[in-house]
Design a protein around this motif. Structure first.
Motif, PDB file in Angstrom:
ATOM      1  N   GLU A  63      37.917  57.278  52.674  1.00 41.93           N
ATOM      2  CA  GLU A  63      36.874  56.912  51.717  1.00 41.93           C
ATOM      3  C   GLU A  63      36.226  58.177  51.165  1.00 41.93           C
ATOM      4  O   GLU A  63      35.830  59.060  51.931  1.00 41.93           O
ATOM      5  N   VAL A  64      36.126  58.270  49.831  1.00 39.99           N
ATOM      6  CA  VAL A  64      35.561  59.465  49.191  1.00 39.99           C
ATOM      7  C   VAL A  64      34.454  59.038  48.220  1.00 39.99           C
ATOM      8  O   VAL A  64      34.721  58.304  47.266  1.00 39.99           O
ATOM      9  N   PRO A  65      33.224  59.473  48.456  1.00 42.98           N
ATOM     10  CA  PRO A  65      32.165  59.197  47.476  1.00 42.98           C
ATOM     11  C   PRO A  65      32.372  60.050  46.229  1.00 42.98           C
ATOM     12  O   PRO A  65      32.570  61.261  46.325  1.00 42.98           O
ATOM     13  N   VAL A  66      32.354  59.414  45.079  1.00 38.34           N
ATOM     14  CA  VAL A  66      32.598  60.117  43.814  1.00 38.34           C
ATOM     15  C   VAL A  66      31.339  60.035  42.958  1.00 38.34           C
ATOM     16  O   VAL A  66      30.950  58.957  42.504  1.00 38.34           O
ATOM     17  N   HIS A  67      30.720  61.175  42.760  1.00 33.35           N
ATOM     18  CA  HIS A  67      29.493  61.259  41.961  1.00 33.35           C
ATOM     19  C   HIS A  67      29.752  60.760  40.538  1.00 33.35           C
ATOM     20  O   HIS A  67      30.744  61.119  39.916  1.00 33.35           O
ATOM     21  N   LYS A  68      28.870  59.896  40.037  1.00 35.78           N
ATOM     22  CA  LYS A  68      28.936  59.342  38.676  1.00 35.78           C
ATOM     23  C   LYS A  68      30.076  58.352  38.469  1.00 35.78           C
ATOM     24  O   LYS A  68      30.409  58.003  37.325  1.00 35.78           O
ATOM     25  N   LEU A  69      30.698  57.889  39.548  1.00 37.12           N
ATOM     26  CA  LEU A  69      31.673  56.817  39.416  1.00 37.12           C
ATOM     27  C   LEU A  69      30.923  55.517  39.129  1.00 37.12           C
ATOM     28  O   LEU A  69      29.999  55.161  39.858  1.00 37.12           O
ATOM     29  N   SER A 112      33.687  65.173  29.911  1.00 39.28           N
ATOM     30  CA  SER A 112      32.337  65.722  30.056  1.00 39.28           C
ATOM     31  C   SER A 112      31.789  65.435  31.445  1.00 39.28           C
ATOM     32  O   SER A 112      32.271  64.539  32.156  1.00 39.28           O
ATOM     33  N   SER A 113      30.779  66.175  31.818  1.00 33.60           N
ATOM     34  CA  SER A 113      30.149  65.996  33.126  1.00 33.60           C
ATOM     35  C   SER A 113      29.323  64.720  33.196  1.00 33.60           C
ATOM     36  O   SER A 113      28.767  64.403  34.246  1.00 33.60           O
ATOM     37  N   LYS A 117      36.598  45.678  34.933  1.00 40.33           N
ATOM     38  CA  LYS A 117      35.458  44.778  34.803  1.00 40.33           C
ATOM     39  C   LYS A 117      34.595  45.064  33.581  1.00 40.33           C
ATOM     40  O   LYS A 117      33.850  44.202  33.132  1.00 40.33           O
ATOM     41  N   SER A 118      34.680  46.298  33.052  1.00 35.42           N
ATOM     42  CA  SER A 118      33.869  46.656  31.895  1.00 35.42           C
ATOM     43  C   SER A 118      34.521  47.806  31.138  1.00 35.42           C
ATOM     44  O   SER A 118      34.742  48.886  31.714  1.00 35.42           O
ATOM     45  N   THR A 119      34.793  47.593  29.885  1.00 31.69           N
ATOM     46  CA  THR A 119      35.441  48.633  29.079  1.00 31.69           C
ATOM     47  C   THR A 119      34.521  49.813  28.801  1.00 31.69           C
ATOM     48  O   THR A 119      34.977  50.861  28.328  1.00 31.69           O
ATOM     49  N   ASP A 120      33.238  49.658  29.102  1.00 31.19           N
ATOM     50  CA  ASP A 120      32.290  50.759  28.891  1.00 31.19           C
ATOM     51  C   ASP A 120      32.273  51.733  30.070  1.00 31.19           C
ATOM     52  O   ASP A 120      31.707  52.819  29.964  1.00 31.19           O
ATOM     53  N   ASP A 121      32.878  51.319  31.180  1.00 32.15           N
ATOM     54  CA  ASP A 121      32.876  52.153  32.390  1.00 32.15           C
ATOM     55  C   ASP A 121      34.243  52.811  32.566  1.00 32.15           C
ATOM     56  O   ASP A 121      35.277  52.128  32.536  1.00 32.15           O
ATOM     57  N   TRP A 122      34.237  54.092  32.780  1.00 30.50           N
ATOM     58  CA  TRP A 122      35.498  54.809  32.958  1.00 30.50           C
ATOM     59  C   TRP A 122      35.258  56.154  33.637  1.00 30.50           C
ATOM     60  O   TRP A 122      34.128  56.638  33.723  1.00 30.50           O
ATOM     61  N   PHE A 123      36.342  56.735  34.134  1.00 28.32           N
ATOM     62  CA  PHE A 123      36.283  58.118  34.604  1.00 28.32           C
ATOM     63  C   PHE A 123      37.496  58.859  34.065  1.00 28.32           C
ATOM     64  O   PHE A 123      38.457  58.253  33.580  1.00 28.32           O
ATOM     65  N   CYS A 124      37.428  60.173  34.133  1.00 26.83           N
ATOM     66  CA  CYS A 124      38.465  61.027  33.562  1.00 26.83           C
ATOM     67  C   CYS A 124      39.459  61.437  34.656  1.00 26.83           C
ATOM     68  O   CYS A 124      39.074  62.047  35.657  1.00 26.83           O
ATOM     69  N   LEU A 125      40.726  61.093  34.482  1.00 25.58           N
ATOM     70  CA  LEU A 125      41.793  61.532  35.387  1.00 25.58           C
ATOM     71  C   LEU A 125      42.614  62.598  34.669  1.00 25.58           C
ATOM     72  O   LEU A 125      43.242  62.313  33.649  1.00 25.58           O
ATOM     73  N   ALA A 126      42.581  63.807  35.186  1.00 33.06           N
ATOM     74  CA  ALA A 126      43.253  64.936  34.534  1.00 33.06           C
ATOM     75  C   ALA A 126      44.314  65.532  35.453  1.00 33.06           C
ATOM     76  O   ALA A 126      44.261  65.382  36.679  1.00 33.06           O
ATOM     77  N   GLY A 127      45.276  66.207  34.853  1.00 35.43           N
ATOM     78  CA  GLY A 127      46.314  66.877  35.631  1.00 35.43           C
ATOM     79  C   GLY A 127      46.688  68.208  35.013  1.00 35.43           C
ATOM     80  O   GLY A 127      46.706  68.347  33.782  1.00 35.43           O
ATOM     81  N   VAL A 128      46.964  69.186  35.860  1.00 33.18           N
ATOM     82  CA  VAL A 128      47.365  70.513  35.375  1.00 33.18           C
ATOM     83  C   VAL A 128      48.773  70.852  35.847  1.00 33.18           C
ATOM     84  O   VAL A 128      49.221  70.394  36.905  1.00 33.18           O
ATOM     85  N   ASP A 129      49.472  71.661  35.055  1.00 34.26           N
ATOM     86  CA  ASP A 129      50.771  72.185  35.469  1.00 34.26           C
ATOM     87  C   ASP A 129      50.590  73.076  36.695  1.00 34.26           C
ATOM     88  O   ASP A 129      49.546  73.716  36.878  1.00 34.26           O
TER      89      ASP A 129
END
Length: 439
Positions: free
Chosen positions: A193-199, A346-347, A310-322
């Motif tokens: 379990e990982v708490p994610v700030h601003k999730l 954005s933060s 559950k809500s299209t207004d809620d999201w988080f950014c999933l990014a990946g780097v080479d």
């Protein structure tokens, strides 16, 4: 001046290794963009195989002298078993040396027995070298501390000399069997379990399954990958991520082994980032196309918005780097570019980053401390004794969950399979089930 012919065999092997290493650096620096892709791929792999074998030759000479030459000077040389023993040691060393060449010639849908035997001997070789060195160091330390005192008889001296290789071989056999049995078991499922700030609260308990370091190639094939996929599907993840080192071979050669990945059906998507071994194949573009055909999206220095069901207004950014190895190899069009990967992240929203190597995770946090969670692999948890210590000291994050600062976590997977050597000692293969918690 001493000529090359006068050098001992160990020194000649070291010179040869140095020459091959220089040619590798020359190829990477000046020939990378001049050679045709297929030629560059073969040249790089051939150079790596020859370099590894040149270094191993130094250790092999020590193994031969410790396990064969030592007994040839004793009464054991006249024994009926001495000749079969010499043949066994020679075959063991030959198989260990041949392991690196299986990447060039013996990759298919399922592993060849020869490849499994060769890489098993390589693992045993590493363990044997360690124990011969350690026991030899203990012996020298004992002699130093005991002083010259009373001289032991010739019989006692020969007995002690023989004990060192015998004990080293016995320990090697035991640990090799244990390592093989441990690696043959299915990966353990580790729930974190990982708490994610601003999730967003609507995404609380979102399930991410993390895979890394599967290493499809000489010793991992379709059967093992199918087992992994079945285990992942049983967890019913919202998202599945593969953080590099999926393969050690070209896409065309091993395509049939990859087919089980098409069964992954996470509702919010399956994503992939490159590891260093993808760049060693020199076939990244074809791998991207193959993965896309299985509905797996490569994140090539880019990001996606993971929207709450559950809500299209809620999201988080999933990014990946080479992977950072692309920069070392000067792989055209590739290389870690965090700024590009986090464009429009954005933060104000939670950020989750996929980066294969823990050192890349460290660099990313130095540049963007607002990243909330980084998922990595690469270390294998050391995979096997005695390599664990080296992996621990060479990586800023070794294995498991780390908290960095106030609101950032890094998780490093110990790997879902293994690289080459079908052994695990002091580590366990893992499929990681990560439960994201909103604050």
């Amino acid at each position: 001046m001493i000529s090359f012919k006068q050098l001992p065999l160990e020194a000649k092997a070291a010179v040869a290794a140095g020459a091959v290493f220089f040619s590798m650096m020359l190829s990477r620096s000046y020939l990378a963009e001049q050679l045709e892709l297929r030629m560059r791929r073969w040249l790089l792999r051939l150079q790596m195989a020859v370099f590894a074998n040149a270094l191993m030759l130094i250790g092999s000479l020590h193994v031969w002298r410790s396990t064969v030459t030592t007994f040839s000077r004793s009464s054991a040389a006249s024994s009926f078993f001495f000749m079969p023993w010499k043949i066994a040691v020679f075959m063991f060393l030959a198989l260990a040396h041949s392991s690196f060449f299986t990447l060039l010639f013996l990759v298919a849908e399922e592993p060849y027995f020869f490849s499994l035997a060769a890489y098993t001997c390589l693992g045993a070789y590493i363990i044997l070298i360690f124990f011969l060195f350690t026991l030899g160091s203990v012996e020298q330390a004992y002699k130093f501390l005991a002083g010259r005192g009373a001289k032991a008889g010739t019989g006692n001296k020969n007995s002690r000399t023989a004990m060192k290789p015998v004990l080293a071989v016995m320990l090697t056999v035991v640990l090799t069997v244990v390592g093989l049995l441990n690696a043959s078991r299915p990966p353990t499922v580790n729930s974190v379990e990982v708490p994610v700030h601003k999730l967003p609260s609507t995404m609380n308990n979102l399930k991410v399954v993390l895979l890394s370091d599967i290493h499809l190639g000489p010793t991992v094939g379709k059967t093992k990958l199918a087992m992994i996929v079945r285990m992942v599907k049983a967890l019913k993840p919202d998202i599945t991520v593969i953080v590099g080192d999926l393969t050690d071979s070209e896409a065309e050669i091993i395509r049939p082994a990859v087919e089980p990945l098409g069964e992954l059906n996470s509702p919010l998507g399956t994503y992939f980032v490159t590891g260093n071994h993808e760049y060693y194949t020199s076939d990244v573009s074809n791998w991207f196309e193959l993965l896309k055909s299985f509905n797996i999206r490569p994140l090539h220095n880019e990001n996606v918005k993971i929207v709450s069901p559950k809500s299209t207004d809620d999201w988080f950014c999933l990014a990946g780097v080479d992977d950072i190895e692309a920069d070392v190899l000067r792989y055209s069009g590739h290389g870690m570019d965090l700024k590009k990967a986090l464009r429009d992240c954005s933060s104000e929203h939670a950020i989750v980053l996929l980066a294969h190597q823990p050192i890349a995770a460290k660099w990313a946090l130095q540049e963007r401390p607002d990243i909330n969670l980084i998922l990595s692999g690469h270390t294998h948890g050391g995979q096997m004794f005695p390599l664990n210590a080296g992996a621990y000291f060479l990586n800023p994050f070794f294995v498991g969950l780390y908290k960095v600062g106030q609101n950032t976590f890094v998780y490093v997977s110990p790997g879902t399979m293994y690289f080459g050597i079908p052994m695990r000692l002091g580590s366990r293969a893992e499929i990681t089930e990560i439960i994201l918690r909103s604050p």
